[in-house]
Design a protein around this motif. Structure first.
Motif, PDB file in Angstrom:
ATOM      1  N   ASP A 148       0.260  -1.404  -0.094  1.00 25.69           N
ATOM      2  CA  ASP A 148       0.315  -0.456  -0.568  1.00 25.69           C
ATOM      3  C   ASP A 148       0.615   1.342  -0.710  1.00 25.69           C
ATOM      4  O   ASP A 148       2.040   1.502   0.780  1.00 25.69           O
ATOM      5  N   VAL A 149       0.952   2.103  -0.678  1.00 27.72           N
ATOM      6  CA  VAL A 149       1.604   3.308  -1.613  1.00 27.72           C
ATOM      7  C   VAL A 149       1.043   4.356  -1.568  1.00 27.72           C
ATOM      8  O   VAL A 149      -0.149   4.373  -2.369  1.00 27.72           O
ATOM      9  N   ALA A 150       1.511   5.777  -1.032  1.00 26.84           N
ATOM     10  CA  ALA A 150       0.832   7.050  -1.557  1.00 26.84           C
ATOM     11  C   ALA A 150       1.255   7.458  -3.791  1.00 26.84           C
ATOM     12  O   ALA A 150       0.701   7.988  -4.178  1.00 26.84           O
ATOM     13  N   SER A 151       3.154   6.593  -3.389  1.00 18.45           N
ATOM     14  CA  SER A 151       2.854   7.430  -5.096  1.00 18.45           C
ATOM     15  C   SER A 151       3.657   6.376  -5.272  1.00 18.45           C
ATOM     16  O   SER A 151       4.576   5.355  -5.304  1.00 18.45           O
ATOM     17  N   VAL A 152       2.629   5.047  -6.561  1.00 12.83           N
ATOM     18  CA  VAL A 152       3.199   4.020  -6.850  1.00 12.83           C
ATOM     19  C   VAL A 152       4.532   4.401  -7.572  1.00 12.83           C
ATOM     20  O   VAL A 152       5.497   3.432  -8.027  1.00 12.83           O
ATOM     21  N   ALA A 153       4.464   5.196  -8.498  1.00 13.06           N
ATOM     22  CA  ALA A 153       6.110   5.592  -9.240  1.00 13.06           C
ATOM     23  C   ALA A 153       7.059   5.691  -8.373  1.00 13.06           C
ATOM     24  O   ALA A 153       7.816   4.865  -8.608  1.00 13.06           O
ATOM     25  N   GLU A 154       6.907   6.398  -7.583  1.00 16.37           N
ATOM     26  CA  GLU A 154       8.214   6.628  -6.689  1.00 16.37           C
ATOM     27  C   GLU A 154       8.929   4.804  -6.007  1.00 16.37           C
ATOM     28  O   GLU A 154       9.643   4.572  -5.658  1.00 16.37           O
ATOM     29  N   VAL A 155       7.637   4.259  -5.689  1.00 17.63           N
ATOM     30  CA  VAL A 155       8.004   3.474  -5.608  1.00 17.63           C
ATOM     31  C   VAL A 155       8.953   2.097  -6.851  1.00 17.63           C
ATOM     32  O   VAL A 155       9.306   1.446  -5.990  1.00 17.63           O
ATOM     33  N   GLN A 156       7.342   2.210  -7.948  1.00 20.88           N
ATOM     34  CA  GLN A 156       8.283   1.476  -8.558  1.00 20.88           C
ATOM     35  C   GLN A 156       9.937   1.797  -8.922  1.00 20.88           C
ATOM     36  O   GLN A 156      10.725   0.866  -9.144  1.00 20.88           O
ATOM     37  N   ILE A 163       4.940  -5.500 -15.409  1.00 16.86           N
ATOM     38  CA  ILE A 163       4.724  -6.840 -16.030  1.00 16.86           C
ATOM     39  C   ILE A 163       3.578  -5.922 -16.044  1.00 16.86           C
ATOM     40  O   ILE A 163       2.437  -6.768 -17.312  1.00 16.86           O
ATOM     41  N   MET A 164       3.048  -5.184 -15.066  1.00 19.18           N
ATOM     42  CA  MET A 164       1.980  -4.834 -15.655  1.00 19.18           C
ATOM     43  C   MET A 164       1.176  -3.213 -15.133  1.00 19.18           C
ATOM     44  O   MET A 164       2.342  -3.343 -14.013  1.00 19.18           O
ATOM     45  N   ASP A 165       0.531  -2.664 -15.584  1.00 14.36           N
ATOM     46  CA  ASP A 165       0.556  -1.482 -15.442  1.00 14.36           C
ATOM     47  C   ASP A 165      -0.768  -1.078 -15.892  1.00 14.36           C
ATOM     48  O   ASP A 165      -1.206  -0.198 -16.543  1.00 14.36           O
ATOM     49  N   HIS A 166      -1.366  -0.678 -14.391  1.00 11.31           N
ATOM     50  CA  HIS A 166      -2.697   0.373 -14.841  1.00 11.31           C
ATOM     51  C   HIS A 166      -3.044   1.139 -14.223  1.00 11.31           C
ATOM     52  O   HIS A 166      -3.883   1.853 -14.169  1.00 11.31           O
ATOM     53  N   GLY A 167      -2.090   2.301 -13.668  1.00 12.63           N
ATOM     54  CA  GLY A 167      -2.046   3.443 -12.883  1.00 12.63           C
ATOM     55  C   GLY A 167      -1.759   3.025 -11.973  1.00 12.63           C
ATOM     56  O   GLY A 167      -1.430   3.080 -10.953  1.00 12.63           O
ATOM     57  N   TRP A 168      -3.234   2.709 -11.140  1.00 18.91           N
ATOM     58  CA  TRP A 168      -3.729   2.208  -9.673  1.00 18.91           C
ATOM     59  C   TRP A 168      -2.455   1.565  -9.142  1.00 18.91           C
ATOM     60  O   TRP A 168      -2.504   1.185  -8.011  1.00 18.91           O
ATOM     61  N   ARG A 175      14.810   0.258   3.984  1.00 17.79           N
ATOM     62  CA  ARG A 175      13.355   0.629   3.816  1.00 17.79           C
ATOM     63  C   ARG A 175      12.867   1.085   2.658  1.00 17.79           C
ATOM     64  O   ARG A 175      14.389   1.846   1.833  1.00 17.79           O
ATOM     65  N   ASP A 176      12.738   0.558   1.962  1.00 17.35           N
ATOM     66  CA  ASP A 176      11.300   1.389   0.396  1.00 17.35           C
ATOM     67  C   ASP A 176      10.754   2.584   1.268  1.00 17.35           C
ATOM     68  O   ASP A 176      10.755   3.208   2.043  1.00 17.35           O
ATOM     69  N   PRO A 177      10.362   3.173   0.412  1.00 17.70           N
ATOM     70  CA  PRO A 177      10.317   4.524   0.161  1.00 17.70           C
ATOM     71  C   PRO A 177       9.231   4.978   1.060  1.00 17.70           C
ATOM     72  O   PRO A 177       8.469   6.097   1.732  1.00 17.70           O
ATOM     73  N   SER A 178       7.668   3.714   0.723  1.00 18.64           N
ATOM     74  CA  SER A 178       6.564   3.567   1.699  1.00 18.64           C
ATOM     75  C   SER A 178       6.706   3.259   2.896  1.00 18.64           C
ATOM     76  O   SER A 178       5.601   3.283   3.403  1.00 18.64           O
ATOM     77  N   GLY A 179       8.291   2.791   3.833  1.00 17.51           N
ATOM     78  CA  GLY A 179       8.348   2.609   5.100  1.00 17.51           C
ATOM     79  C   GLY A 179       8.298   1.234   5.279  1.00 17.51           C
ATOM     80  O   GLY A 179       8.894   0.510   6.141  1.00 17.51           O
ATOM     81  N   LYS A 180       8.565  -0.106   3.814  1.00 16.72           N
ATOM     82  CA  LYS A 180       8.332  -1.583   4.094  1.00 16.72           C
ATOM     83  C   LYS A 180      10.009  -1.461   4.828  1.00 16.72           C
ATOM     84  O   LYS A 180      10.624  -1.465   4.253  1.00 16.72           O
ATOM     85  N   LEU A 181      10.174  -2.406   6.113  1.00 15.67           N
ATOM     86  CA  LEU A 181      11.106  -3.296   6.208  1.00 15.67           C
ATOM     87  C   LEU A 181      11.655  -3.905   5.215  1.00 15.67           C
ATOM     88  O   LEU A 181      10.912  -5.192   4.951  1.00 15.67           O
TER      89      LEU A 181
END
Length: 117
Positions: free
Chosen positions: A11-19, A31-36, A103-109
């Motif tokens: 769960d992220v605020a910015s898909v692009a940043e974490v991608q 391999i799949m991109d629907h934007g959301w 940590r990734d940009p969403s805070g996941k360890l």
């Protein structure tokens, strides 16, 4: 019944940043991109696994994701070069893995590891 795949959803605020984080650090491909939702993958076939834990080992917290790489030293160097904050330094653990946490940009360890040998 056979499980064909387990997908981790973040769960992220910015898909692009974490991608960008996962593609830049680990070379994963879209391999799949629907934007959301964007799904990233590796060309490698991986075993289906779920770990259930009370701690992450060596007194560390349980990581949100564990990513096994072929060269943890190279991943560690790349993470530092990209300016990512290492929260558990590169360590040879007594159970036979070499790993570090960040940590990734969403805070996941993330537990980044290799099995030396």
């Amino acid at each position: 019944m056979t499980i064909r795949r387990i997908v981790a959803n973040i769960d992220v605020a910015s898909v692009a940043e974490v991608q960008k984080f996962y593609t830049d650090l680990f070379g994963l491909e879209v391999i799949m991109d629907h934007g959301w939702i964007v799904t990233l993958a590796s060309v490698q076939i991986a075993a289906v696994q779920i770990s259930i834990a009370t701690e992450g080992g060596s007194g560390t917290p349980v990581p949100d994701l564990s990513l096994e790489v072929d060269d943890v030293d190279a991943a560690f160097s790349r993470a530092k070069m990209l300016g990512h904050d290492i929260v558990y330094d590169l360590t040879d653990e007594p159970w036979g893995v070499r790993r570090f946490y960040l940590r990734d940009p969403s805070g996941k360890l993330l537990n980044i590891l290799s099995h030396p040998g």
